[in-house]
Design a protein around this motif. Structure first.
Motif, PDB file in Angstrom:
ATOM      1  N   LEU A 144      12.443  40.241  32.312  1.00  0.00           N
ATOM      2  CA  LEU A 144      12.807  41.355  33.196  1.00  0.00           C
ATOM      3  C   LEU A 144      11.926  42.570  32.960  1.00  0.00           C
ATOM      4  N   TYR A 145      11.631  42.854  31.694  1.00  0.00           N
ATOM      5  CA  TYR A 145      10.817  44.025  31.347  1.00  0.00           C
ATOM      6  C   TYR A 145       9.435  43.912  32.002  1.00  0.00           C
ATOM      7  N   GLN A 146       8.825  42.732  31.891  1.00  0.00           N
ATOM      8  CA  GLN A 146       7.506  42.530  32.517  1.00  0.00           C
ATOM      9  C   GLN A 146       7.601  42.675  34.032  1.00  0.00           C
ATOM     10  N   ASP A 147       8.641  42.082  34.612  1.00  0.00           N
ATOM     11  CA  ASP A 147       8.820  42.126  36.056  1.00  0.00           C
ATOM     12  C   ASP A 147       8.990  43.569  36.547  1.00  0.00           C
ATOM     13  N   MET A 148       9.788  44.365  35.818  1.00  0.00           N
ATOM     14  CA  MET A 148      10.045  45.739  36.245  1.00  0.00           C
ATOM     15  C   MET A 148       8.854  46.654  35.985  1.00  0.00           C
ATOM     16  N   CYS A 149       8.138  46.409  34.893  1.00  0.00           N
ATOM     17  CA  CYS A 149       6.939  47.226  34.613  1.00  0.00           C
ATOM     18  C   CYS A 149       5.883  47.042  35.703  1.00  0.00           C
ATOM     19  N   GLN A 150       5.798  45.822  36.242  1.00  0.00           N
ATOM     20  CA  GLN A 150       4.818  45.567  37.309  1.00  0.00           C
ATOM     21  C   GLN A 150       5.148  46.359  38.568  1.00  0.00           C
ATOM     22  N   SER A 151       6.451  46.530  38.858  1.00  0.00           N
ATOM     23  CA  SER A 151       6.830  47.214  40.104  1.00  0.00           C
ATOM     24  C   SER A 151       7.084  48.703  39.924  1.00  0.00           C
ATOM     25  N   LEU A 152       7.562  49.111  38.739  1.00  0.00           N
ATOM     26  CA  LEU A 152       7.960  50.512  38.547  1.00  0.00           C
ATOM     27  C   LEU A 152       7.109  51.265  37.538  1.00  0.00           C
ATOM     28  N   GLY A 153       6.215  50.563  36.857  1.00  0.00           N
ATOM     29  CA  GLY A 153       5.448  51.203  35.791  1.00  0.00           C
ATOM     30  C   GLY A 153       6.113  50.997  34.442  1.00  0.00           C
ATOM     31  N   THR A 154       5.400  51.362  33.372  1.00  0.00           N
ATOM     32  CA  THR A 154       5.880  51.149  32.009  1.00  0.00           C
ATOM     33  C   THR A 154       6.523  52.422  31.468  1.00  0.00           C
ATOM     34  N   PRO A 155       7.737  52.339  30.944  1.00  0.00           N
ATOM     35  CA  PRO A 155       8.351  53.536  30.353  1.00  0.00           C
ATOM     36  C   PRO A 155       7.652  53.905  29.045  1.00  0.00           C
ATOM     37  N   VAL A 156       7.308  55.182  28.876  1.00  0.00           N
ATOM     38  CA  VAL A 156       6.608  55.631  27.665  1.00  0.00           C
ATOM     39  C   VAL A 156       7.277  56.913  27.151  1.00  0.00           C
ATOM     40  N   ASP A 157       7.026  57.239  25.868  1.00  0.00           N
ATOM     41  CA  ASP A 157       7.538  58.493  25.325  1.00  0.00           C
ATOM     42  C   ASP A 157       6.516  59.610  25.547  1.00  0.00           C
ATOM     43  N   GLY A 158       6.751  60.765  24.954  1.00  0.00           N
ATOM     44  CA  GLY A 158       5.868  61.911  25.158  1.00  0.00           C
ATOM     45  C   GLY A 158       4.456  61.687  24.666  1.00  0.00           C
ATOM     46  N   ASN A 159       4.279  60.731  23.741  1.00  0.00           N
ATOM     47  CA  ASN A 159       2.945  60.429  23.205  1.00  0.00           C
ATOM     48  C   ASN A 159       2.304  59.227  23.890  1.00  0.00           C
ATOM     49  N   GLY A 160       2.934  58.729  24.952  1.00  0.00           N
ATOM     50  CA  GLY A 160       2.359  57.590  25.668  1.00  0.00           C
ATOM     51  C   GLY A 160       2.678  56.238  25.052  1.00  0.00           C
ATOM     52  N   ARG A 161       3.574  56.210  24.061  1.00  0.00           N
ATOM     53  CA  ARG A 161       3.923  54.931  23.419  1.00  0.00           C
ATOM     54  C   ARG A 161       4.942  54.188  24.281  1.00  0.00           C
ATOM     55  N   PRO A 162       4.673  52.926  24.634  1.00  0.00           N
ATOM     56  CA  PRO A 162       5.615  52.167  25.476  1.00  0.00           C
ATOM     57  C   PRO A 162       6.991  52.061  24.814  1.00  0.00           C
ATOM     58  N   GLN A 163       8.024  52.165  25.657  1.00  0.00           N
ATOM     59  CA  GLN A 163       9.403  52.073  25.188  1.00  0.00           C
ATOM     60  C   GLN A 163      10.012  50.756  25.653  1.00  0.00           C
ATOM     61  N   THR A 164      10.800  50.150  24.780  1.00  0.00           N
ATOM     62  CA  THR A 164      11.439  48.876  25.129  1.00  0.00           C
ATOM     63  C   THR A 164      12.953  49.022  25.089  1.00  0.00           C
ATOM     64  N   LEU A 165      13.627  48.110  25.773  1.00  0.00           N
ATOM     65  CA  LEU A 165      15.087  48.078  25.733  1.00  0.00           C
ATOM     66  C   LEU A 165      15.508  47.387  24.441  1.00  0.00           C
ATOM     67  N   PHE A 196      23.239  48.456  24.891  1.00  0.00           N
ATOM     68  CA  PHE A 196      21.832  48.684  25.240  1.00  0.00           C
ATOM     69  C   PHE A 196      21.427  50.099  24.830  1.00  0.00           C
ATOM     70  N   THR A 197      20.220  50.241  24.304  1.00  0.00           N
ATOM     71  CA  THR A 197      19.703  51.560  23.953  1.00  0.00           C
ATOM     72  C   THR A 197      18.175  51.536  24.016  1.00  0.00           C
ATOM     73  N   PHE A 198      17.552  52.714  23.927  1.00  0.00           N
ATOM     74  CA  PHE A 198      16.082  52.784  23.911  1.00  0.00           C
ATOM     75  C   PHE A 198      15.676  53.963  23.023  1.00  0.00           C
ATOM     76  N   PRO A 199      14.469  53.925  22.450  1.00  0.00           N
ATOM     77  CA  PRO A 199      14.113  54.914  21.422  1.00  0.00           C
ATOM     78  C   PRO A 199      13.982  56.351  21.922  1.00  0.00           C
ATOM     79  N   GLU A 200      13.135  56.594  22.940  1.00  0.00           N
ATOM     80  CA  GLU A 200      12.790  57.980  23.304  1.00  0.00           C
ATOM     81  C   GLU A 200      12.869  58.188  24.812  1.00  0.00           C
ATOM     82  N   HIS A 201      13.201  59.418  25.204  1.00  0.00           N
ATOM     83  CA  HIS A 201      13.140  59.779  26.614  1.00  0.00           C
ATOM     84  C   HIS A 201      11.687  59.950  27.044  1.00  0.00           C
TER      85      HIS A 201
END
Length: 932
Positions: free
Chosen positions: A125-146, A169-174
Motif C-alpha cells: 500500500l505504501y508503494q502504491d500511495m507514494c506513486q499517486s500522492l508522493g512520499t511523506p517526509v519530515d522537515g529534513n526530507g527523511r521519508p516517513q513510514t507507517l 497505527f503511528t508515524f514518526p514525524e509531521h
C-alpha cells in the motif's frame, strides 16, 4: 473425502495409502481444512512434499513480498493475501491437529504468518500511495513510514488460530508529501493509508478475510484519529493514559523489520508502562479489570468459556502481567511481550516458586491448545467448549484423550490450579464467613412462636417482620429455582437477614430489598454474588432503604448488583471529564461488529453510572448541585458514542459524503431543555436537534451511493433507532425531536443555514425561549462556531418588551393549564405558580428582552448563570437574582430527592410557601402586565 474424489481423483490416486489415511483424518477433524482443500486440492502435494514437517517462518515474508511485486490493483492484492493466508492456515491447522508441532511452536508460526501478512500489505500500500500522492517526509526530507504496533497475543507472538488482531497505527514525524501533484499533510496521508490497510485485511471477499482488525485500542478509541504521530502518542499516554491501557501496552510490539523508528517508539512507551518504582497499584487495577470480565461473563451468560471464566486463560495473563507491571520498572528482563518468556523470568528472579510456574505453565498450555483446536475446527473465534458430540470427538482425538469426560476432568483440574494462583496473586483471599449466626435459625424456623422468641432474644421489636419473611419464604418454596439455586439461597438468607435486622425497622427495609432478591431467584450467579460479597449485601440493604428508585433499578436490572461489590468504587463517581474515555474503555469489551451487544453495553454503562451517581447522591457523598452536572456529562458521552456507531453503520453501506476530509462528519447534535441547561435529572428525556452543513446535491462515495441530504437523514434515523430500541436493559434515552424547525412536521435533520433562516424569520417566541436553553453538545468545530453565532444573533433580535411579556405570559398560562394536575393544598414543583417553570420563564424573558443591548446575556444556557449575569449587568437587583437562584436550586433538589424516593414531584404547599410567594412576586414584577 467423496467431494475431493470427484474434483481431484487423479491427485488422490497419486498419494500413498498412508498419505490418503492422513488426509482423510484431517478432513474429518476440521471443517475449515475440508472446505479449503475442496477449493484448492492443488495445495495437497506441497504439504506432503515437506511443508508439514517444518515451517520456515522467514519464508512467509519473502514469499508474500515476491507474490505482491507485480500486483497493480487493490482487488488483486486482496486475493493474493487471502489465498496465501488460507493456504498456510490450513497447513498450520493440519500440523496442530496431527501433532507435528508443539503448542508454543504453533503459536509462533501463526503469529509470524499474521505479521508477514500485515507488513506485506502495509508495504504494498505504501508503494502504491507514494506513486499517486508522493512520499511523506519530515522537515529534513527523511521519508516517513507507517509504524504498526501489534497488541495482545499478536504482540506477544502467541496468536490464536482465529484471533482478531488489535493494532495501533503511528508515524514518526509531521511533514508533507513530496513528489505528488500536490502536497498532503503526513497525518492525512497515513490516515488514508490506515483506512485502506484495514480494508485490505478486514474485508470479506470470495476468498474470506485476512484477519478481523480491531483499532479500538488507539488513543481516544473510536473517536480518536486512526493514525497519530509519535509525539501525539507520547503526549496522550503521559497525560491521559489509563490503567487498562498500561496493561494492554505490556504486549505492544512494533511489527516488521526492526529499525531506529522501532527503537524510538518502544522507548517513548516504556515510561508509561513500566514505572521506576515498585508499583503495587497495578494489583488493584487488574483486580477491577477481572471484576469487569466476571460481570461480562454473568451478563452474557457465558458457559464453558476457557478464556474468561474462573481459572481461564485471562487469569494466567493477569497473574504474569501483574508481576510485569509491578516490577518491570526495576527488572528490565520482565519487559517482554511473551507470556512464556515472562513466566520463566519470574522464576529466575525468585518471584514465583517452581511449583507455581510448573502448574501455571502446564495448565495454560492445555487451555491454549484446546482454544487453538476449537478455533481451527471452523476458523471461528471462540473460547467456548463444544455443544455437540462431533466437535468433542475432534478435540479428544487431537488431545489423545478418551472422551469428553476425560478432557473436561483435565480442563477443570487445570482451571482450578490457575484460579488458586490468581486469587493468591491478584484476587486476594476468599472472604467466606462460616460463622454461625442466629439468623440461620431464624431463616429455618418453622413455628411462629419460635421465630418471635428469637426476635425477642435479639431485642428486635418489629411485629411485622416475621409475618413478612414467613409469607415470602412460603412463596419462594413454591418457585422452581433448581437445587443449586435453593442451596445458594439457603446460604445467602441468614447473611442477608443479618444486614436487615441491623436496620432501625427491618420490616420497612424488607420490601425494597426482597423485591430485588425476588427478581434474581432464578439467576443463581447473582444469588452467589450476594452470598460471597459482604460489601454487596451491605450496599444492597442501605441503598434500597435510602431510595426506592435505586431499589426499583436494581430489581429491573439485576446486572447492576455487580456495581455493589466494591463500595469504594461505587461511591467514587466518574469525574466529569472522564465519562467519554470510561465509555470507550467499556465498549472495548464488546465486539465492534456485534451491534446488539454494543447497544446493550451502552445501556448497561448508563445504568451503572447512573447508579453510582444516585448512590453518591443519597448518601451525601456527591453534593446535590453536582448531580445534574454528572447526569448531563454522562448523556453527552453516550450521545458521542451513539453518533459514532450510527455513522459507522450508515457509512458502511453508503460510504461518506464525498466533500468531507478525514475526521470530519459535517454533523452536529444540539441539546435543548434540561440537556441544554446542564440540568438533567434521573429519568430525564433528551431534547435534541440535528444539524449538518452541506449545501448542494452531491453523493456519498460508497458501494451504494445516495444523496448527501439523504445520508444525513438516514444518520439521524439510525441515531434515534439506537436510542429508542428496547433491549434487555431497556431504552437508552427517550428522545424528543419536537423542538426542531417546524416541529414534528419538519425535517429530522436541518442544514445549519436553513436552521438559521427559520430561527430568524419563521420561529415563534416560544421557540426562541427554547433556543435560550440550547447548547452545542456534539459535532465538528466549524458547526459549533456557526451554531453559536446563529444562536447569539437570534437571541439578540430587538423585541417589543410589552409584546414579548404578553407572549411569554400566554405561553406559561397555556403550559400550566395543560400540565398542572395537583390536589388542593399540594404544590407541583415544576408547574404550580411560583415553581420551576415560572423561574425558567423569567430567565428566558430576561435573555430575549436584553441580549440586543447586553450580548453577555446570550452566552449561557443554564438559569443559574443567566441570573448571575443579569445581576452583574444590574438588570436584576442582586437580592432578587440570589433569591431566584436559591429557590430554583431548592426546588430542583427537592425534585431529585422525590425521584429517588419513588414519589411524584409534589410537596405540601406550606413546606415551600416562602419560596413560592417570593417567586410569584418577582414573576409579576418582571412579566406582569404593568411591569417595566
Amino acid at each position: 473425502m467423496e467431494r475431493l474424489q470427484e474434483i481431484w481423483g487423479e491427485g488422490l490416486a497419486a498419494l500413498t495409502a498412508e498419505q490418503r489415511l492422513e488426509l482423510e483424518t484431517v478432513l474429518g477433524l476440521s471443517d475449515f481444512i475440508a472446505r479449503e482443500l475442496c477449493r484448492h486440492p492443488e495445495w495437497i502435494p506441497d504439504y506432503f512434499a515437506g511443508q508439514l514437517e517444518k515451517v520456515e517462518r522467514s519464508e512467509f515474508d519473502k514469499q508474500l513480498h515476491q507474490d505482491l511485486t507485480n500486483v497493480r490493483s487493490e482487488d488483486e492484492a486482496k486475493a493474493v493475501l487471502r489465498q496465501f493466508r488460507n493456504r498456510h492456515m490450513v497447513r498450520l491447522a493440519w500440523r496442530d491437529f496431527l501433532g507435528y508441532s508443539e503448542l508454543e511452536e504453533s503459536l509462533l508460526d501463526i503469529s509470524a504468518l499474521a505479521e508477514a501478512l500485515i507488513v506485506a500489505a502495509r508495504d504494498w500500500l505504501y508503494q502504491d500511495m507514494c506513486q499517486s500522492l508522493g512520499t511523506p517526509v519530515d522537515g529534513n526530507g527523511r521519508p516517513q513510514t507507517l509504524m504498526i504496533l501489534g497488541m495482545g497475543k499478536l504482540g506477544g507472538r502467541e496468536l490464536n488460530f482465529s484471533s482478531d488482531i488489535d493494532l495501533i497505527f503511528t508515524f514518526p514525524e509531521h511533514g508533507e508529501t513530496q513528489g505528488g501533484r500536490r502536497s498532503l499533510d503526513n497525518q492525512q496521508f497515513f490516515i488514508r493509508m490506515g483506512q485502506r490497510l484495514v480494508n485490505l485485511l478486514n474485508q470479506v471477499t470470495v476468498d474470506g478475510f485476512v484477519f478481523r482488525v480491531d483499532m479500538r485500542l488507539r488513543p481516544y478509541g473510536e473517536s480518536g484519529p486512526l493514525v497519530v504521530s509519535f509525539s501525539a502518542l507520547e503526549d496522550y499516554y503521559q497525560e491521559q493514559g489509563r490503567d487498562w491501557e498500561r496493561y494492554a501496552m505490556v504486549k505492544a510490539r512494533a511489527l516488521g523489520p526492526w529499525s531506529s523508528d522501532s527503537d524510538e517508539l518502544h522507548s517513548l512507551l516504556r515510561p508509561f508502562v513500566y514505572r521506576r518504582y515498585i508499583d503495587f497499584s497495578a494489583i488493584e487495577s487488574l483486580r477491577r479489570m477481572k471484576q469487569l470480565i466476571a460481570q461480562e461473563v454473568r451478563r452474557r451468560q457465558l458457559k464453558d468459556n476457557i478464556k474468561l471464566g474462573a481459572g481461564g486463560i485471562r487469569e494466567v495473563e493477569f497473574v504474569v502481567q501483574s508481576f510485569q507491571l509491578i516490577r518491570g520498572g526495576r527488572e528490565p528482563a520482565l519487559r517482554t511481550q511473551s507470556l512464556f518468556g515472562a513466566i520463566d523470568t519470574l522464576y529466575s528472579l525468585g518471584q514465583l516458586e517452581y511449583l507455581a510456574v510448573d502448574e501455571l505453565k502446564h495448565s495454560y498450555l492445555l487451555l491454549r491448545r484446546v482454544e487453538n483446536l476449537l478455533q481451527a475446527i471452523d476458523d471461528k473465534q471462540t473460547q467456548t467448549l463444544p455443544d455437540n458430540p462431533l466437535d468433542w470427538q475432534r478435540l479428544c482425538y487431537a488431545m489423545e484423550l478418551a472422551n469428553e469426560i476425560d478432557l473436561r476432568t483435565h480442563l477443570e483440574a487445570a482451571m482450578g490450579k490457575i484460579h488458586r494462583h490468581f486469587r493468591a496473586t491478584v484476587g486476594g483471599e476468599e472472604g467466606d464467613d462460616n460463622q454461625e449466626h442466629w439468623t440461620h435459625q431464624f431463616w429455618n424456623v418453622q413455628q411462629d412462636d419460635h421465630a418471635e422468641a428469637l426476635l425477642r432474644d435479639q431485642q428486635i421489636d418489629d411485629p411485622d417482620f416475621w409475618p413478612l419473611l414467613s409469607a415470602w419464604r412460603d412463596t419462594v418454596s413454591r418457585r422452581s429455582i433448581g437445587p443449586r439455586g435453593r442451596e445458594t439461597l439457603d446460604k445467602l438468607m441468614p447473611r442477608l437477614l443479618a444486614e436487615l435486622v441491623a436496620m432501625p425497622q427491618p420490616s420497612k427495609a424488607f420490601k425494597p430489598v426482597f423485591g430485588v432478591v425476588e427478581q434474581v431467584l432464578t439467576r443463581t450467579t447473582y444469588l452467589e454474588l450476594l452470598c460471597e460479597n459482604p460489601g454487596a449485601r451491605a450496599q444492597l440493604v442501605s441503598l434500597c432503604c435510602a431510595s426506592p428508585w435505586i431499589a426499583t433499578q436494581l430489581a429491573r436490572f439485576p446486572m447492576l448488583l455487580d456495581e455493589l461489590i466494591d463500595p469504594a468504587q461505587l461511591y467514587d463517581t466518574t469525574s466529569l471529564d472522564d465519562y467519554g474515555s470510561e465509555l470507550r474503555q467499556y465498549l472495548l469489551r464488546v465486539p465492534e461488529e456485534d451491534m446488539e451487544q454494543q447497544m446493550e453495553a451502552l445501556r448497561q454503562f448508563k445504568l451503572s453510572q447512573q447508579l453510582k451517581i444516585a448512590s453518591a447522591d443519597v448518601t451525601g457523598v456527591l453534593p446535590i448541585m453536582q448531580v445534574s452536572d454528572h447526569l448531563t456529562f454522562l448523556a453527552e458521552a453516550i450521545i458521542e458514542q451513539v453518533v459514532h456507531q450510527a455513522w459507522q453503520q450508515v457509512s458502511a453501506r453508503h460510504g461518506i459524503p464525498e466533500h468531507l476530509t478525514p475526521g470530519q462528519m459535517g454533523f452536529a447534535v444540539v441539546g435543548y431543555g434540561k440537556l441544554g441547561g446542564i440540568e438533567l435529572g434521573y429519568g430525564s428525556d433528551l431534547d435534541l436537534v440535528f444539524l449538518h452543513n452541506y449545501q448542494g446535491s452531491g453523493m456519498t462515495n460508497g458501494d451504494k451511493p445516495i444523496e448527501i441530504s439523504h445520508f444525513y437523514l438516514k444518520l439521524a434515523q439510525r441515531i434515534l433507532h439506537l436510542f429508542s430500541t428496547r433491549t434487555t436493559s431497556g431504552e437508552l434515552y427517550e428522545v424528543d425531536m419536537r423542538l426542531r424547525p417546524s416541529g414534528a412536521s419538519g425535517l429530522l435533520v436541518s442544514e445549519i443555514e436553513r436552521f438559521g433562516e427559520y430561527q430568524r424569520d419563521e420561529a415563534w417566541t416560544w421557540e426562541h425561549q427554547a433556543l435560550v436553553r440550547s447548547r452545542f453538545v456534539f459535532g465538528d468545530n466549524p458547526l459549533a462556531v456557526r451554531f453559536s453565532a446563529i444562536r447569539a444573533e437570534v437571541l439578540a433580535k430587538v423585541r417589543d418588551a410589552d409584546k414579548l411579556k404578553a407572549e411569554v405570559r400566554d405561553m406559561r398560562t397555556k403550559m400550566r393549564d395543560h400540565l398542572l394536575k395537583v390536589d388542593s393544598g399540594m404544590f407541583d414543583l415544576k408547574q404550580s405558580a411560583g415553581g420551576i417553570a415560572d423561574i425558567e420563564f423569567i430567565a428566558q424573558y430576561l435573555v430575549l428582552a436584553n441580549s440586543h443591548n447586553w450580548p453577555e446575556m446570550a452566552v449561557w444556557s443554564d438559569n443559574v448563570r443567566i441570573f448571575q449575569t443579569a445581576a452583574e449587568l444590574e438588570l436584576l437587583e442582586l437580592p432578587v437574582a440570589q433569591h431566584l437562584t436559591q429557590a430554583y436550586c431548592t426546588l430542583r433538589d427537592e425534585n431529585h430527592r422525590l425521584t429517588l424516593a419513588g414519589q411524584a414531584g409534589q410537596l405540601p404547599l406550606d413546606q415551600v410557601e416562602d419560596h413560592v410567594e417570593r417567586v410569584c412576586a418577582i414573576y409579576e414584577a418582571v412579566l406582569g402586565a404593568g411591569a417595566i
